[in-house]
Motif scaffolding. Sequence first.
Motif, PDB file in Angstrom:
ATOM      1  N   ASP A 123     -10.783  -6.285   0.493  1.00  0.00           N
ATOM      2  CA  ASP A 123     -10.047  -5.918   1.703  1.00  0.00           C
ATOM      3  C   ASP A 123      -9.409  -4.539   1.535  1.00  0.00           C
ATOM      4  N   TRP A 124      -8.885  -4.286   0.338  1.00  0.00           N
ATOM      5  CA  TRP A 124      -8.314  -2.964   0.066  1.00  0.00           C
ATOM      6  C   TRP A 124      -9.389  -1.882   0.137  1.00  0.00           C
ATOM      7  N   ASP A 125     -10.623  -2.212  -0.259  1.00  0.00           N
ATOM      8  CA  ASP A 125     -11.712  -1.243  -0.143  1.00  0.00           C
ATOM      9  C   ASP A 125     -11.920  -0.837   1.317  1.00  0.00           C
ATOM     10  N   TYR A 126     -11.885  -1.830   2.211  1.00  0.00           N
ATOM     11  CA  TYR A 126     -12.032  -1.539   3.639  1.00  0.00           C
ATOM     12  C   TYR A 126     -10.856  -0.708   4.154  1.00  0.00           C
ATOM     13  N   ALA A 127      -9.644  -1.073   3.765  1.00  0.00           N
ATOM     14  CA  ALA A 127      -8.461  -0.326   4.194  1.00  0.00           C
ATOM     15  C   ALA A 127      -8.512   1.107   3.671  1.00  0.00           C
ATOM     16  N   THR A 128      -8.979   1.286   2.455  1.00  0.00           N
ATOM     17  CA  THR A 128      -9.099   2.630   1.878  1.00  0.00           C
ATOM     18  C   THR A 128     -10.118   3.463   2.645  1.00  0.00           C
ATOM     19  N   ALA A 129     -11.211   2.834   3.041  1.00  0.00           N
ATOM     20  CA  ALA A 129     -12.227   3.545   3.829  1.00  0.00           C
ATOM     21  C   ALA A 129     -11.634   4.003   5.168  1.00  0.00           C
ATOM     22  N   ILE A 130     -10.841   3.155   5.788  1.00  0.00           N
ATOM     23  CA  ILE A 130     -10.192   3.528   7.053  1.00  0.00           C
ATOM     24  C   ILE A 130      -9.201   4.660   6.806  1.00  0.00           C
ATOM     25  N   SER A 131      -8.446   4.556   5.736  1.00  0.00           N
ATOM     26  CA  SER A 131      -7.491   5.610   5.390  1.00  0.00           C
ATOM     27  C   SER A 131      -8.206   6.945   5.182  1.00  0.00           C
ATOM     28  N   ARG A 132      -9.332   6.915   4.530  1.00  0.00           N
ATOM     29  CA  ARG A 132     -10.099   8.161   4.313  1.00  0.00           C
ATOM     30  C   ARG A 132     -10.551   8.769   5.637  1.00  0.00           C
ATOM     31  N   ARG A 133     -10.984   7.912   6.555  1.00  0.00           N
ATOM     32  CA  ARG A 133     -11.401   8.410   7.878  1.00  0.00           C
ATOM     33  C   ARG A 133     -10.214   9.021   8.624  1.00  0.00           C
ATOM     34  N   LEU A 134      -9.078   8.343   8.578  1.00  0.00           N
ATOM     35  CA  LEU A 134      -7.871   8.889   9.219  1.00  0.00           C
ATOM     36  C   LEU A 134      -7.488  10.230   8.586  1.00  0.00           C
ATOM     37  N   ASN A 135      -7.546  10.295   7.268  1.00  0.00           N
ATOM     38  CA  ASN A 135      -7.189  11.538   6.569  1.00  0.00           C
ATOM     39  C   ASN A 135      -8.157  12.668   6.914  1.00  0.00           C
ATOM     40  N   ARG A 154       2.310  12.499   6.401  1.00  0.00           N
ATOM     41  CA  ARG A 154       2.246  12.666   4.934  1.00  0.00           C
ATOM     42  C   ARG A 154       3.039  11.557   4.225  1.00  0.00           C
ATOM     43  N   ALA A 155       4.172  11.184   4.782  1.00  0.00           N
ATOM     44  CA  ALA A 155       4.961  10.083   4.192  1.00  0.00           C
ATOM     45  C   ALA A 155       4.185   8.771   4.277  1.00  0.00           C
ATOM     46  N   LEU A 156       3.512   8.538   5.390  1.00  0.00           N
ATOM     47  CA  LEU A 156       2.718   7.314   5.546  1.00  0.00           C
ATOM     48  C   LEU A 156       1.519   7.315   4.597  1.00  0.00           C
ATOM     49  N   GLN A 157       0.891   8.473   4.413  1.00  0.00           N
ATOM     50  CA  GLN A 157      -0.218   8.579   3.456  1.00  0.00           C
ATOM     51  C   GLN A 157       0.261   8.232   2.044  1.00  0.00           C
ATOM     52  N   THR A 158       1.411   8.741   1.691  1.00  0.00           N
ATOM     53  CA  THR A 158       1.977   8.469   0.363  1.00  0.00           C
ATOM     54  C   THR A 158       2.298   6.988   0.209  1.00  0.00           C
ATOM     55  N   GLU A 159       2.838   6.393   1.246  1.00  0.00           N
ATOM     56  CA  GLU A 159       3.152   4.961   1.191  1.00  0.00           C
ATOM     57  C   GLU A 159       1.879   4.137   0.989  1.00  0.00           C
ATOM     58  N   PHE A 160       0.814   4.488   1.703  1.00  0.00           N
ATOM     59  CA  PHE A 160      -0.443   3.746   1.545  1.00  0.00           C
ATOM     60  C   PHE A 160      -0.941   3.853   0.104  1.00  0.00           C
ATOM     61  N   THR A 161      -0.940   5.050  -0.435  1.00  0.00           N
ATOM     62  CA  THR A 161      -1.397   5.254  -1.808  1.00  0.00           C
ATOM     63  C   THR A 161      -0.548   4.437  -2.778  1.00  0.00           C
ATOM     64  N   THR A 162       0.745   4.394  -2.554  1.00  0.00           N
ATOM     65  CA  THR A 162       1.638   3.630  -3.415  1.00  0.00           C
ATOM     66  C   THR A 162       1.332   2.138  -3.348  1.00  0.00           C
ATOM     67  N   THR A 165      -2.050   1.462  -5.100  1.00  0.00           N
ATOM     68  CA  THR A 165      -1.936   1.593  -6.550  1.00  0.00           C
ATOM     69  C   THR A 165      -1.163   0.421  -7.148  1.00  0.00           C
ATOM     70  N   SER A 166      -0.112  -0.007  -6.464  1.00  0.00           N
ATOM     71  CA  SER A 166       0.657  -1.136  -6.988  1.00  0.00           C
ATOM     72  C   SER A 166      -0.190  -2.405  -7.012  1.00  0.00           C
ATOM     73  N   ARG A 167      -1.080  -2.561  -6.048  1.00  0.00           N
ATOM     74  CA  ARG A 167      -1.981  -3.730  -6.062  1.00  0.00           C
ATOM     75  C   ARG A 167      -2.946  -3.634  -7.245  1.00  0.00           C
ATOM     76  N   ASP A 168      -3.472  -2.441  -7.490  1.00  0.00           N
ATOM     77  CA  ASP A 168      -4.374  -2.253  -8.629  1.00  0.00           C
ATOM     78  C   ASP A 168      -3.668  -2.578  -9.944  1.00  0.00           C
ATOM     79  N   VAL A 169      -2.443  -2.109 -10.076  1.00  0.00           N
ATOM     80  CA  VAL A 169      -1.671  -2.366 -11.303  1.00  0.00           C
ATOM     81  C   VAL A 169      -1.401  -3.863 -11.450  1.00  0.00           C
TER      82      VAL A 169
END
Length: 179
Positions: A123-135, A154-162, A165-169
Amino acid sequence: MNPTFVFRSLAAASLGAFLLTACDSTPRERQEIVREEARKLDTAASRAAAKLRVAGRRAARFDSVSRARTRQPLDEAASATFTSQLLGTYADVEKLTPTTIEPAFVQFMQQVRAKRRAWTQRDWDYATAISRRLNAQFRAIRLDIKGRDELHIRALQTEFTTLETSRDVKDLGQAMKKP
Protein backbone atom coordinates in the motif's frame (compact mmCIF):
# COMPACT_ATOMS: atom_id res chain seq x y z
CA MET A 1 21.85 -5.42 25.61
CA ASN A 2 24.58 -3.59 23.74
CA PRO A 3 27.49 -6.02 23.07
CA THR A 4 30.07 -3.24 23.51
CA PHE A 5 28.63 -2.36 26.91
CA VAL A 6 28.72 -5.99 28.01
CA PHE A 7 32.32 -6.37 26.85
CA ARG A 8 33.46 -3.18 28.61
CA SER A 9 31.58 -4.07 31.81
CA LEU A 10 33.16 -7.51 31.94
CA ALA A 11 36.59 -6.06 31.21
CA ALA A 12 36.25 -3.49 34.01
CA ALA A 13 35.02 -6.12 36.45
CA SER A 14 37.89 -8.40 35.50
CA LEU A 15 40.48 -5.68 35.98
CA GLY A 16 38.98 -4.75 39.34
CA ALA A 17 38.98 -8.37 40.52
CA PHE A 18 42.58 -8.78 39.38
CA LEU A 19 43.80 -5.65 41.17
CA LEU A 20 42.05 -6.57 44.42
CA THR A 21 43.54 -10.06 44.50
CA ALA A 22 47.00 -9.08 43.27
CA CYS A 23 48.33 -8.26 46.72
CA ASP A 24 47.09 -11.47 48.36
CA SER A 25 48.01 -13.97 45.65
CA THR A 26 50.95 -15.53 43.91
CA PRO A 27 51.86 -14.86 40.30
CA ARG A 28 50.57 -18.33 39.36
CA GLU A 29 47.19 -17.61 41.02
CA ARG A 30 46.97 -14.24 39.27
CA GLN A 31 47.77 -15.93 35.99
CA GLU A 32 44.82 -18.33 36.48
CA ILE A 33 42.51 -15.40 37.33
CA VAL A 34 43.56 -13.66 34.13
CA ARG A 35 42.90 -16.84 32.09
CA GLU A 36 39.43 -17.26 33.64
CA GLU A 37 38.49 -13.63 33.00
CA ALA A 38 39.80 -13.89 29.43
CA ARG A 39 37.55 -16.95 28.89
CA LYS A 40 34.57 -14.97 30.18
CA LEU A 41 35.38 -12.10 27.84
CA ASP A 42 35.81 -14.47 24.93
CA THR A 43 32.44 -16.09 25.66
CA ALA A 44 30.71 -12.69 25.87
CA ALA A 45 32.33 -11.58 22.62
CA SER A 46 31.29 -14.80 20.90
CA ARG A 47 27.68 -14.38 22.02
CA ALA A 48 27.62 -10.77 20.87
CA ALA A 49 29.08 -11.74 17.49
CA ALA A 50 26.46 -14.48 17.07
CA LYS A 51 23.68 -11.99 17.81
CA LEU A 52 25.12 -9.56 15.28
CA ARG A 53 25.33 -12.30 12.63
CA VAL A 54 21.68 -13.20 13.18
CA ALA A 55 20.62 -9.54 13.04
CA GLY A 56 22.64 -9.06 9.85
CA ARG A 57 21.00 -12.04 8.19
CA ARG A 58 17.53 -10.81 9.16
CA ALA A 59 18.26 -7.32 7.87
CA ALA A 60 19.57 -8.75 4.60
CA ARG A 61 16.45 -10.92 4.25
CA PHE A 62 14.22 -7.88 4.88
CA ASP A 63 16.16 -5.89 2.28
CA SER A 64 15.89 -8.73 -0.23
CA VAL A 65 12.13 -9.03 0.26
CA SER A 66 11.73 -5.25 -0.07
CA ARG A 67 13.72 -5.16 -3.29
CA ALA A 68 11.73 -8.04 -4.76
CA ARG A 69 8.47 -6.27 -3.85
CA THR A 70 9.52 -2.96 -5.39
CA ARG A 71 10.60 -4.70 -8.61
CA GLN A 72 7.03 -5.91 -9.11
CA PRO A 73 5.07 -3.40 -11.21
CA LEU A 74 2.07 -1.75 -9.63
CA ASP A 75 -1.32 -2.94 -10.84
CA GLU A 76 -2.94 -0.25 -13.01
CA ALA A 77 -6.47 -0.83 -11.68
CA ALA A 78 -5.33 -0.89 -8.06
CA SER A 79 -3.27 2.22 -8.67
CA ALA A 80 -6.28 4.05 -10.10
CA THR A 81 -8.42 2.98 -7.16
CA PHE A 82 -5.78 4.03 -4.69
CA THR A 83 -5.37 7.39 -6.45
CA SER A 84 -9.10 7.97 -6.33
CA GLN A 85 -9.23 7.09 -2.62
CA LEU A 86 -6.33 9.32 -1.66
CA LEU A 87 -6.94 12.29 -3.94
CA GLY A 88 -10.71 12.30 -4.45
CA THR A 89 -11.61 15.09 -6.88
CA TYR A 90 -7.91 15.79 -7.50
CA ALA A 91 -7.24 12.31 -8.92
CA ASP A 92 -6.28 13.63 -12.37
CA VAL A 93 -2.85 14.73 -11.14
CA GLU A 94 -1.48 15.86 -14.48
CA LYS A 95 -4.29 18.45 -14.77
CA LEU A 96 -3.64 20.09 -11.40
CA THR A 97 -3.05 23.84 -11.64
CA PRO A 98 -1.16 26.27 -9.42
CA THR A 99 -4.39 26.93 -7.52
CA THR A 100 -5.46 23.28 -7.14
CA ILE A 101 -2.15 21.58 -6.36
CA GLU A 102 -1.97 22.73 -2.74
CA PRO A 103 -5.49 21.43 -1.90
CA ALA A 104 -4.56 18.18 -3.67
CA PHE A 105 -1.52 17.75 -1.40
CA VAL A 106 -3.69 18.55 1.64
CA GLN A 107 -6.29 15.95 0.57
CA PHE A 108 -3.54 13.39 -0.07
CA MET A 109 -1.93 13.87 3.33
CA GLN A 110 -5.26 13.83 5.18
CA GLN A 111 -5.99 10.43 3.65
CA VAL A 112 -2.45 9.16 4.28
CA ARG A 113 -2.69 10.14 7.95
CA ALA A 114 -6.08 8.47 8.28
CA LYS A 115 -5.20 5.19 6.54
CA ARG A 116 -1.48 4.65 7.10
CA ARG A 117 -1.72 2.49 10.21
CA ALA A 118 -3.62 -0.22 8.33
CA TRP A 119 -1.39 -0.15 5.24
CA THR A 120 0.92 -2.90 4.12
CA GLN A 121 4.27 -2.16 2.51
CA ARG A 122 2.60 -2.66 -0.88
CA ASP A 123 0.00 0.00 0.00
CA TRP A 124 2.89 2.33 0.78
CA ASP A 125 4.30 1.54 -2.68
CA TYR A 126 1.06 2.81 -4.23
CA ALA A 127 1.02 5.91 -2.01
CA THR A 128 4.65 6.62 -2.93
CA ALA A 129 3.81 6.36 -6.62
CA ILE A 130 1.01 8.90 -6.14
CA SER A 131 3.35 11.15 -4.18
CA ARG A 132 5.88 11.01 -7.02
CA ARG A 133 3.20 12.01 -9.53
CA LEU A 134 2.11 14.91 -7.32
CA ASN A 135 5.74 16.00 -6.90
CA ALA A 136 6.34 15.85 -10.66
CA GLN A 137 3.29 18.04 -11.30
CA PHE A 138 4.42 20.38 -8.53
CA ARG A 139 7.84 20.75 -10.20
CA ALA A 140 6.20 21.38 -13.58
CA ILE A 141 4.09 24.29 -12.31
CA ARG A 142 6.17 25.44 -9.35
CA LEU A 143 7.09 28.84 -10.79
CA ASP A 144 3.40 29.81 -10.90
CA ILE A 145 2.56 28.72 -7.33
CA LYS A 146 2.23 31.32 -4.56
CA GLY A 147 5.07 31.25 -2.04
CA ARG A 148 2.74 30.50 0.88
CA ASP A 149 1.28 27.49 -0.96
CA GLU A 150 4.74 26.26 -1.96
CA LEU A 151 5.91 26.32 1.67
CA HIS A 152 2.83 24.38 2.76
CA ILE A 153 3.37 21.82 -0.01
CA ARG A 154 7.01 21.37 1.00
CA ALA A 155 5.94 20.76 4.62
CA LEU A 156 3.43 18.14 3.45
CA GLN A 157 6.08 16.47 1.27
CA THR A 158 8.38 16.27 4.27
CA GLU A 159 5.62 14.83 6.43
CA PHE A 160 4.91 12.11 3.85
CA THR A 161 8.58 11.17 3.67
CA THR A 162 8.75 11.03 7.47
CA LEU A 163 5.69 8.78 7.75
CA GLU A 164 6.96 6.47 5.02
CA THR A 165 10.42 6.22 6.56
CA SER A 166 9.03 5.57 10.02
CA ARG A 167 6.99 2.67 8.61
CA ASP A 168 10.12 1.24 6.96
CA VAL A 169 12.04 1.51 10.23
CA LYS A 170 9.17 -0.12 12.13
CA ASP A 171 9.00 -3.01 9.65
CA LEU A 172 12.78 -3.47 9.73
CA GLY A 173 12.67 -3.55 13.53
CA GLN A 174 9.97 -6.22 13.45
CA ALA A 175 11.96 -8.23 10.90
CA MET A 176 15.00 -8.09 13.18
CA LYS A 177 13.00 -9.59 16.07
CA LYS A 178 11.52 -12.50 14.12
CA PRO A 179 13.25 -15.87 14.49
